[in-house]
Design a protein around this motif. Structure first.
Motif, short mmCIF file in Angstrom:
data_model
loop_
_atom_site.label_atom_id
_atom_site.label_comp_id
_atom_site.label_asym_id
_atom_site.label_seq_id
_atom_site.Cartn_x
_atom_site.Cartn_y
_atom_site.Cartn_z
N ALA A 178 0.83 -1.21 0.00
CA ALA A 178 0.00 0.00 0.00
C ALA A 178 0.86 1.26 0.00
CB ALA A 178 -0.94 -0.01 1.20
N ASP A 179 1.91 1.29 0.84
CA ASP A 179 2.78 2.47 0.89
C ASP A 179 3.56 2.65 -0.41
OD1 ASP A 179 1.95 3.17 3.39
OD2 ASP A 179 3.63 2.23 4.45
N GLU A 180 4.04 1.53 -0.97
CA GLU A 180 4.74 1.62 -2.26
C GLU A 180 3.82 2.18 -3.34
OE1 GLU A 180 8.14 0.21 -3.74
OE2 GLU A 180 8.41 1.29 -1.86
N LEU A 181 2.57 1.71 -3.36
CA LEU A 181 1.63 2.18 -4.38
C LEU A 181 1.29 3.66 -4.17
CD1 LEU A 181 -0.77 -0.89 -4.65
CD2 LEU A 181 0.98 -0.17 -6.28
N GLY A 182 1.24 4.10 -2.91
CA GLY A 182 1.00 5.51 -2.65
C GLY A 182 2.11 6.38 -3.21
N SER A 183 3.36 5.93 -3.04
CA SER A 183 4.49 6.67 -3.59
C SER A 183 4.47 6.63 -5.11
CB SER A 183 5.80 6.06 -3.07
OG SER A 183 6.91 6.66 -3.69
N ILE A 184 4.08 5.49 -5.68
CA ILE A 184 3.99 5.36 -7.14
C ILE A 184 2.93 6.30 -7.71
CG2 ILE A 184 3.25 3.77 -8.98
CD1 ILE A 184 4.68 1.55 -7.33
N ASP A 185 1.82 6.45 -6.98
CA ASP A 185 0.77 7.36 -7.43
C ASP A 185 1.29 8.80 -7.53
OD1 ASP A 185 -2.12 7.95 -8.01
OD2 ASP A 185 -1.91 9.11 -6.17
N SER A 186 2.05 9.23 -6.52
CA SER A 186 2.64 10.58 -6.57
C SER A 186 3.62 10.69 -7.73
CB SER A 186 3.35 10.89 -5.25
OG SER A 186 2.43 10.94 -4.17
N TYR A 187 4.43 9.66 -7.90
CA TYR A 187 5.40 9.66 -9.00
C TYR A 187 4.71 9.78 -10.36
CZ TYR A 187 8.65 7.76 -12.43
OH TYR A 187 9.43 7.58 -13.56
N LEU A 188 3.66 9.01 -10.57
CA LEU A 188 2.97 9.01 -11.87
C LEU A 188 2.22 10.32 -12.11
CD1 LEU A 188 1.71 5.32 -12.02
CD2 LEU A 188 3.54 6.37 -13.39
N ARG A 189 1.70 10.94 -11.06
CA ARG A 189 1.04 12.24 -11.23
C ARG A 189 2.05 13.27 -11.75
NH1 ARG A 189 -4.01 13.00 -8.66
NH2 ARG A 189 -4.67 11.16 -7.44
N LEU A 190 3.25 13.22 -11.21
CA LEU A 190 4.28 14.14 -11.68
C LEU A 190 4.71 13.83 -13.11
CD1 LEU A 190 6.30 14.17 -8.35
CD2 LEU A 190 5.26 16.20 -9.39
N GLY B 214 4.35 8.02 -26.81
CA GLY B 214 4.14 7.52 -25.45
C GLY B 214 3.58 6.12 -25.42
N GLY B 215 2.85 5.79 -24.35
CA GLY B 215 2.31 4.44 -24.23
C GLY B 215 1.61 4.24 -22.89
N ARG B 216 1.43 2.98 -22.54
CA ARG B 216 0.66 2.62 -21.35
C ARG B 216 1.51 1.77 -20.40
NH1 ARG B 216 -4.52 2.51 -19.79
NH2 ARG B 216 -5.15 3.35 -21.82
N ILE B 217 1.31 2.04 -19.12
CA ILE B 217 1.91 1.21 -18.06
C ILE B 217 0.78 0.53 -17.30
CG2 ILE B 217 3.17 1.27 -15.87
CD1 ILE B 217 4.84 3.52 -16.95
N THR B 218 0.92 -0.77 -17.10
CA THR B 218 -0.06 -1.55 -16.35
C THR B 218 0.59 -2.09 -15.09
OG1 THR B 218 -1.20 -2.19 -18.40
CG2 THR B 218 -1.66 -3.50 -16.43
N ILE B 219 0.00 -1.77 -13.94
CA ILE B 219 0.53 -2.23 -12.66
C ILE B 219 -0.49 -3.15 -12.03
CG2 ILE B 219 1.36 -1.52 -10.39
CD1 ILE B 219 1.93 1.26 -11.63
N GLU B 220 -0.07 -4.35 -11.68
CA GLU B 220 -0.96 -5.34 -11.07
C GLU B 220 -0.35 -5.83 -9.76
OE1 GLU B 220 -1.67 -8.49 -13.84
OE2 GLU B 220 -3.16 -7.36 -14.97
N GLN C 239 8.45 0.78 -6.89
CA GLN C 239 8.58 2.08 -7.54
C GLN C 239 9.71 2.10 -8.59
OE1 GLN C 239 11.06 4.56 -7.32
NE2 GLN C 239 9.90 6.02 -8.56
N PRO C 240 10.89 1.54 -8.32
CA PRO C 240 11.93 1.56 -9.35
C PRO C 240 11.53 0.83 -10.63
CG PRO C 240 12.89 1.08 -7.21
CD PRO C 240 11.41 1.00 -7.04
N LEU C 241 10.67 -0.18 -10.53
CA LEU C 241 10.20 -0.89 -11.72
C LEU C 241 9.33 0.02 -12.57
CD1 LEU C 241 9.26 -4.37 -10.16
CD2 LEU C 241 11.50 -3.52 -10.92
N VAL C 242 8.51 0.84 -11.90
CA VAL C 242 7.65 1.79 -12.62
C VAL C 242 8.51 2.86 -13.28
CG1 VAL C 242 5.77 3.44 -12.40
CG2 VAL C 242 5.72 1.32 -11.08
N GLU C 243 9.50 3.36 -12.54
CA GLU C 243 10.38 4.39 -13.11
C GLU C 243 11.16 3.83 -14.29
OE1 GLU C 243 13.71 7.72 -11.88
OE2 GLU C 243 12.92 6.36 -10.36
N ASN C 244 11.60 2.57 -14.17
CA ASN C 244 12.31 1.94 -15.28
C ASN C 244 11.43 1.87 -16.53
OD1 ASN C 244 14.80 0.20 -16.06
ND2 ASN C 244 13.06 -1.07 -16.65
N ALA C 245 10.13 1.56 -16.31
CA ALA C 245 9.20 1.48 -17.43
C ALA C 245 9.02 2.84 -18.11
CB ALA C 245 7.84 0.94 -16.95
#
Length: 420
Positions: free
Chosen positions: A262-274, A321-327, A304-310
């Motif tokens: 949950a905490d990792e996803l919260g940080s990812i949400d902030s990252y993706l908004r930016l 651009g494109g799409r990122i899918t997180i499951e 989070q590093p996996l999302v940033e790598n993507a």
């Protein structure tokens, strides 16, 4: 019936009951003795029990306060009259008569200098300045008796880090050998403690490397994106500043090697908004999260590093651009977490080299996440990467939903990373 006969009968009944009770008690003792095993088995159990009790007090080194507690268990293990653990500075953890402290330090220094066991005979059990058996200096009522001592160096990596000194009257060859074995065992515990400290330092260094990777690239782009909205959309700029603050606060926190999904996803949400502020409609995100896995404990900065790598390596280079899918899906005792992008993809051999430690600093986030997952959960829980040039990238991890094993050491050998 005469009263004397009744008394005699009563006494007989009581005597019979006592006899029966003794028989039952003896039977229980015999059964209990059999359950405890043979004398050799009981001795083995007692030895292992004392060793395990002492071990937990030695991982911090022989100079720590816990060494005093360890000396009590090691004294019982050797069956000696007193035992001292001496650190490299001559500080003594003593379980025994205080008048032996100075002798223990001196004999430990001799053993460390020689690099082998030493024996000293006829050591007076009277403190300096003592008068008789109860004078000043605290002879502890020993009455001028004498004892012997055996000292063995504690060698870690060939260097002395202390010594074990056993006192007995007399010291026989068996105790000398046993003291040497105990010193070797203490050395092994100290080495394990140093390994724990090294592993913790390595884990912290890996997290610092991830933070360093996030800092320059992401912060520069985020601040540029925020600046672009200051005049055109001040409200949006304020929102992005708050997202930036939340993200950096989480990424640069100084406590804890673990967090929750949950905490990792919260940080990812902030990252993706930016990042969406920078990419606009070029960045699309799909989330599929099972509530059951939100409380799963994972290594800090492992998703989070996996999302940033993507974003950095998958979509930035793709026109349009494109799409990122997180499951994050529930799979019984495990949480199945994946990050997929439909970006430019990679040569599988390149990713294999990255996960094996090659290719310099590129994809350091991917490599560090893989290494930490293997360290905590075992090699079977490393990252699985599916990629091909022009076909995007899918990165998967399989994490136990139970608590991680922070005491797990790094694997002795590295298996070939799974890249498909």
């Amino acid at each position: 019936m005469p009263e004397s006969v009744l008394v005699a009968a009563a006494v007989g009944v009581v005597a019979g009951a006592v006899a029966v009770g003794l028989v039952v008690l003896l039977r229980r003792l015999v059964v209990s003795s059999k359950e405890l095993g043979t004398d050799a088995e009981r001795a083995t159990y007692q030895t292992l029990h004392l060793a395990s009790r002492a071990a937990k007090h030695l991982r911090g080194g022989v100079g720590e306060d816990d060494a005093v507690r360890a000396s009590r268990h090691l004294r019982a293990l050797l069956g000696c009259d007193g035992l001292a653990i001496v650190d490299p500075h001559g500080v003594v953890a003593l379980d025994g008569d205080e008048v032996l402290r100075e002798t223990a330090a001196a004999l430990a220094a001799t053993a460390n200098a020689a690099g082998k066991a030493q024996v000293q005979r006829r050591i007076p059990l009277v403190a300096r300045g003592a008068v008789g058996s109860g004078g000043a200096g605290g002879a502890s009522g020993t009455g001028g008796r004498e004892t012997d001592a055996a000292a063995a160096p504690i060698l870690v990596g060939g260097r002395p880090v202390g010594a074990v000194v056993a006192f007995a009257s007399p010291v026989r060859s068996g105790l000398v050998r046993a003291t040497g074995e105990v010193a070797d065992w203490v050395a092994a515990q100290v080495e394990l403690g140093e390994l724990d400290a090294s592993r913790a330092a390595l884990a912290e260094a890996e997290v610092r490397a991830l933070r360093a990777q996030i800092s320059p690239h992401f912060i520069y782009n985020s601040l540029n994106a925020i600046a672009s909205f200051i005049n055109t959309d001040p409200a949006q700029a304020r929102e992005l500043v708050l997202e930036f603050a939340d993200f950096t606060r989480y990424s640069f926190r100084r406590h804890g090697e673990f967090t929750t999904v949950a905490d990792e996803l919260g940080s990812i949400d902030s990252y993706l908004r930016l990042e969406r502020a920078r990419f606009g409609d070029r960045l699309q995100v799909t989330l599929q999260i099972a509530p059951e896995v939100l409380s799963t404990v994972v290594p800090f900065l492992s998703i989070q590093p996996l999302v940033e790598n993507a974003v950095r390596h998958g979509l930035e280079a793709k026109e349009g651009g494109g799409r990122i899918t997180i499951e994050a899906l529930d799979s019984g005792a495990f949480a199945e977490i994946s990050v997929e992008d439909d970006g430019v993809g990679f040569d599988p051999e390149t990713i294999r080299e990255v996960l094996a430690g090659g290719r310099g600093a590129e994809h350091v986030g991917l490599r560090n996440v893989d290494a930490r997952l293997r360290q905590v959960y075992g090699d079977e829980h490393g990252l699985v990467v599916e990629t091909a040039i022009g076909a995007g990238t899918l990165v998967r991890m399989r994490v136990p939903k139970g608590q991680p094993r922070p005491e797990a050491s790094a694997p002795a050998g590295r298996v070939t990373p799974s890249v498909e």
